[in-house]
Design a protein around this motif. Structure first.
Motif, PDB file in Angstrom:
ATOM      1  N   GLU A   1       0.929  -1.297   0.056  1.00 38.97           N
ATOM      2  CA  GLU A   1      -0.019  -0.153  -0.165  1.00 38.97           C
ATOM      3  C   GLU A   1       0.819   1.456  -0.013  1.00 38.97           C
ATOM      4  O   GLU A   1       0.590   2.150  -0.519  1.00 38.97           O
ATOM      5  CB  GLU A   1      -0.807   0.015   1.161  1.00 38.97           C
ATOM      6  CG  GLU A   1      -1.974  -1.158   1.102  1.00 38.97           C
ATOM      7  CD  GLU A   1      -3.413  -0.645   1.889  1.00 38.97           C
ATOM      8  OE1 GLU A   1      -3.193   0.393   2.531  1.00 38.97           O
ATOM      9  OE2 GLU A   1      -4.350  -1.570   2.113  1.00 38.97           O
ATOM     10  N   LYS A   2       1.937   1.281   0.747  1.00 39.22           N
ATOM     11  CA  LYS A   2       2.883   2.314   0.668  1.00 39.22           C
ATOM     12  C   LYS A   2       3.977   2.405  -0.356  1.00 39.22           C
ATOM     13  O   LYS A   2       4.767   3.219  -0.579  1.00 39.22           O
ATOM     14  CB  LYS A   2       3.404   2.692   2.282  1.00 39.22           C
ATOM     15  CG  LYS A   2       2.536   2.561   3.332  1.00 39.22           C
ATOM     16  CD  LYS A   2       2.076   4.212   3.496  1.00 39.22           C
ATOM     17  CE  LYS A   2       1.386   4.416   4.635  1.00 39.22           C
ATOM     18  NZ  LYS A   2       0.791   5.706   4.859  1.00 39.22           N
ATOM     19  N   GLY A   3       4.265   1.158  -0.842  1.00 40.57           N
ATOM     20  CA  GLY A   3       5.633   0.721  -1.581  1.00 40.57           C
ATOM     21  C   GLY A   3       6.677   0.875  -0.954  1.00 40.57           C
ATOM     22  O   GLY A   3       7.736   1.253  -1.542  1.00 40.57           O
ATOM     23  N   TRP A   4       6.639   0.567   0.213  1.00 46.68           N
ATOM     24  CA  TRP A   4       8.008   0.347   0.817  1.00 46.68           C
ATOM     25  C   TRP A   4       8.566  -0.900   0.676  1.00 46.68           C
ATOM     26  O   TRP A   4       7.717  -1.803   0.822  1.00 46.68           O
ATOM     27  CB  TRP A   4       7.931   0.645   2.428  1.00 46.68           C
ATOM     28  CG  TRP A   4       7.166   2.004   2.848  1.00 46.68           C
ATOM     29  CD1 TRP A   4       7.415   3.273   2.462  1.00 46.68           C
ATOM     30  CD2 TRP A   4       6.435   2.224   3.988  1.00 46.68           C
ATOM     31  NE1 TRP A   4       6.547   4.156   2.964  1.00 46.68           N
ATOM     32  CE2 TRP A   4       6.099   3.407   4.100  1.00 46.68           C
ATOM     33  CE3 TRP A   4       6.168   1.281   5.050  1.00 46.68           C
ATOM     34  CZ2 TRP A   4       5.461   4.000   4.993  1.00 46.68           C
ATOM     35  CZ3 TRP A   4       5.309   1.942   6.191  1.00 46.68           C
ATOM     36  CH2 TRP A   4       5.045   3.137   6.308  1.00 46.68           C
ATOM     37  N   ILE A   5      10.012  -0.823   0.508  1.00 48.77           N
ATOM     38  CA  ILE A   5      10.708  -2.216   0.732  1.00 48.77           C
ATOM     39  C   ILE A   5      11.673  -1.996   1.681  1.00 48.77           C
ATOM     40  O   ILE A   5      12.551  -1.224   1.455  1.00 48.77           O
ATOM     41  CB  ILE A   5      10.806  -2.718  -0.584  1.00 48.77           C
ATOM     42  CG1 ILE A   5      11.406  -4.372  -0.683  1.00 48.77           C
ATOM     43  CG2 ILE A   5      11.694  -1.849  -1.379  1.00 48.77           C
ATOM     44  CD1 ILE A   5      10.977  -5.045  -1.921  1.00 48.77           C
ATOM     45  N   PHE A   6      11.896  -3.213   2.656  1.00 48.02           N
ATOM     46  CA  PHE A   6      13.236  -3.150   3.412  1.00 48.02           C
ATOM     47  C   PHE A   6      14.117  -4.295   2.757  1.00 48.02           C
ATOM     48  O   PHE A   6      13.600  -5.506   2.885  1.00 48.02           O
ATOM     49  CB  PHE A   6      12.688  -3.618   4.905  1.00 48.02           C
ATOM     50  CG  PHE A   6      11.653  -2.518   5.334  1.00 48.02           C
ATOM     51  CD1 PHE A   6      12.667  -1.309   6.221  1.00 48.02           C
ATOM     52  CD2 PHE A   6      10.472  -2.242   5.179  1.00 48.02           C
ATOM     53  CE1 PHE A   6      11.824  -0.308   6.835  1.00 48.02           C
ATOM     54  CE2 PHE A   6       9.811  -1.339   5.729  1.00 48.02           C
ATOM     55  CZ  PHE A   6      10.482  -0.300   6.375  1.00 48.02           C
ATOM     56  N   THR A   7      15.161  -3.953   2.227  1.00 47.19           N
ATOM     57  CA  THR A   7      15.800  -4.829   1.376  1.00 47.19           C
ATOM     58  C   THR A   7      17.170  -5.567   2.193  1.00 47.19           C
ATOM     59  O   THR A   7      17.748  -6.355   1.377  1.00 47.19           O
ATOM     60  CB  THR A   7      16.276  -4.215   0.206  1.00 47.19           C
ATOM     61  OG1 THR A   7      17.076  -3.108   0.486  1.00 47.19           O
ATOM     62  CG2 THR A   7      15.104  -3.714  -0.725  1.00 47.19           C
ATOM     63  N   GLY A   8      17.352  -5.337   3.256  1.00 43.19           N
ATOM     64  CA  GLY A   8      18.622  -5.811   4.144  1.00 43.19           C
ATOM     65  C   GLY A   8      19.887  -5.683   3.067  1.00 43.19           C
ATOM     66  O   GLY A   8      20.175  -4.551   2.627  1.00 43.19           O
ATOM     67  N   ASP A   9      20.461  -6.759   2.709  1.00 43.98           N
ATOM     68  CA  ASP A   9      21.694  -6.526   1.940  1.00 43.98           C
ATOM     69  C   ASP A   9      21.381  -7.014   0.442  1.00 43.98           C
ATOM     70  O   ASP A   9      22.377  -7.340  -0.339  1.00 43.98           O
ATOM     71  CB  ASP A   9      22.812  -7.139   2.306  1.00 43.98           C
ATOM     72  CG  ASP A   9      23.485  -6.580   3.880  1.00 43.98           C
ATOM     73  OD1 ASP A   9      23.181  -5.413   3.951  1.00 43.98           O
ATOM     74  OD2 ASP A   9      24.166  -7.481   4.587  1.00 43.98           O
ATOM     75  N   ALA A  10      20.089  -7.208   0.226  1.00 38.38           N
ATOM     76  CA  ALA A  10      19.808  -7.782  -1.269  1.00 38.38           C
ATOM     77  C   ALA A  10      20.166  -6.707  -2.188  1.00 38.38           C
ATOM     78  O   ALA A  10      20.350  -7.006  -3.506  1.00 38.38           O
ATOM     79  CB  ALA A  10      18.291  -8.195  -1.366  1.00 38.38           C
ATOM     80  N   TYR A  11      20.001  -5.500  -1.856  1.00 35.13           N
ATOM     81  CA  TYR A  11      20.387  -4.330  -2.569  1.00 35.13           C
ATOM     82  C   TYR A  11      21.584  -3.526  -2.023  1.00 35.13           C
ATOM     83  O   TYR A  11      21.246  -3.029  -0.772  1.00 35.13           O
ATOM     84  CB  TYR A  11      19.324  -3.600  -3.088  1.00 35.13           C
ATOM     85  CG  TYR A  11      19.878  -2.008  -3.673  1.00 35.13           C
ATOM     86  CD1 TYR A  11      20.122  -2.317  -4.993  1.00 35.13           C
ATOM     87  CD2 TYR A  11      19.955  -0.897  -2.947  1.00 35.13           C
ATOM     88  CE1 TYR A  11      20.624  -0.972  -5.585  1.00 35.13           C
ATOM     89  CE2 TYR A  11      20.467   0.167  -3.690  1.00 35.13           C
ATOM     90  CZ  TYR A  11      20.766   0.276  -5.012  1.00 35.13           C
ATOM     91  OH  TYR A  11      21.206   1.329  -5.688  1.00 35.13           O
TER      92      TYR A  11
END
Ligand SMILES: [Zn+2]
Length: 272
Positions: A152-162
């Protein structure tokens, strides 16, 4: 060393062991709606626990089991009685970090061994009071890596994937082709804000990720061409990156240009 930044309702903590007032390598912990995403390293756990004091904490998610993302789990569990959710492959590492993830000297200096903590396997979703996060499987940096996406917000928590920037060195246990595949998965979601495990919050994540994919794929194709011609990994690394960077010496070759090349040649999967 701990630094704080507020991004809307999200609290970001940048954590690093400091020597002579300088942070060695910053990793991020986020607090959102009672959920803690990653918990930093052993050297910063007391600072993080004090910084979170007074906030409601109902759960922890670890994006993966590396020692700089899990070390305050145990202290937060003891204080708040919360679960640490992670990929099933992460759980044995949480329980027995010394046995399951022995650390080279540089990792002990930078981050240290985490205390053992109790983990539970993540499902497809993580719900907080006001948000519902999808769990996106993103292996490559490690086989147990996940991202949390709030559609809904378009947030992504990516750790070390990016990880931002153009890689010139990599660890031998990373799978570069899987990293690229996971980056494509993240780009496809077209997130509005990307909260990485290190570095600054990205406001135009799709463009940056696509640029990174293009860089990594192009380099991969050129490396595989040389590999097929019989050129060795060390020679390829020399042609691309010149002399190894200081990080290769500090990590005794664990993080090196040669290992970046090896990651392409050893893990190669069907690209032309
Ligand atoms: Zn990591």
């Amino acid at each position: 060393m701990i630094q704080f930044e507020q991004i809307g309702e999200i609290r970001k903590y940048r954590l690093a062991r400091s020597i002579l007032g300088r942070g060695l390598y910053f990793t991020a912990c986020y607090w959102i709606d009672g959920l803690v995403v990653d918990t930093g390293c052993a050297h910063t756990l007391d600072e993080l626990v004090s910084a979170l004091d007074g906030l409601p904490i109902n759960g922890i998610v670890n994006t993966h089991g590396h020692e700089d993302h899990i070390a305050a789990n145990a202290a937060l569990q003891a204080k708040y009685g919360v679960k640490a959710l992670a990929h099933p492959l992460t759980l044995p590492v949480l329980l027995a970090p010394r046995e399951k993830q022995p650390l080279q000297l540089y990792r002990r200096i930078m981050w240290g061994y985490p205390a053992p903590s109790m983990g539970s396997a993540l499902g497809n979703k993580v719900e907080t009071e006001h948000h519902r996060f999808e769990v996106i499987y993103t292996p490559g940096h490690s086989p147990d890596h996940i991202c949390l996406y709030e559609p809904e917000k378009g947030w992504i928590f990516t750790g070390d994937a990016y990880i931002g920037g153009k890689d010139r060195a990599l660890r031998q246990d990373y799978d570069i082709w899987q990293i690229i595949k996971s980056l494509k998965k993240i780009a496809q979601l077209n997130p509005s804000l990307l909260f990485p495990g290190s570095g600054s919050v990205r406001k135009h994540p799709r463009e940056e990720i696509l640029e990174k994919i293009e860089y990594l794929e192009e380099m991969g194709n050129r490396i595989l061409t040389l590999h097929r011609e019989g050129v060795g990994d060390r020679q390829i690394s020399g042609r691309f990156f010149g002399r190894e960077m200081p990080i290769a010496y500090f990590t005794m070759g664990h993080f090196s240009g040669k290992n970046l090349v090896r990651s392409y040649t050893v893990n190669r999967v069907g690209i032309n």
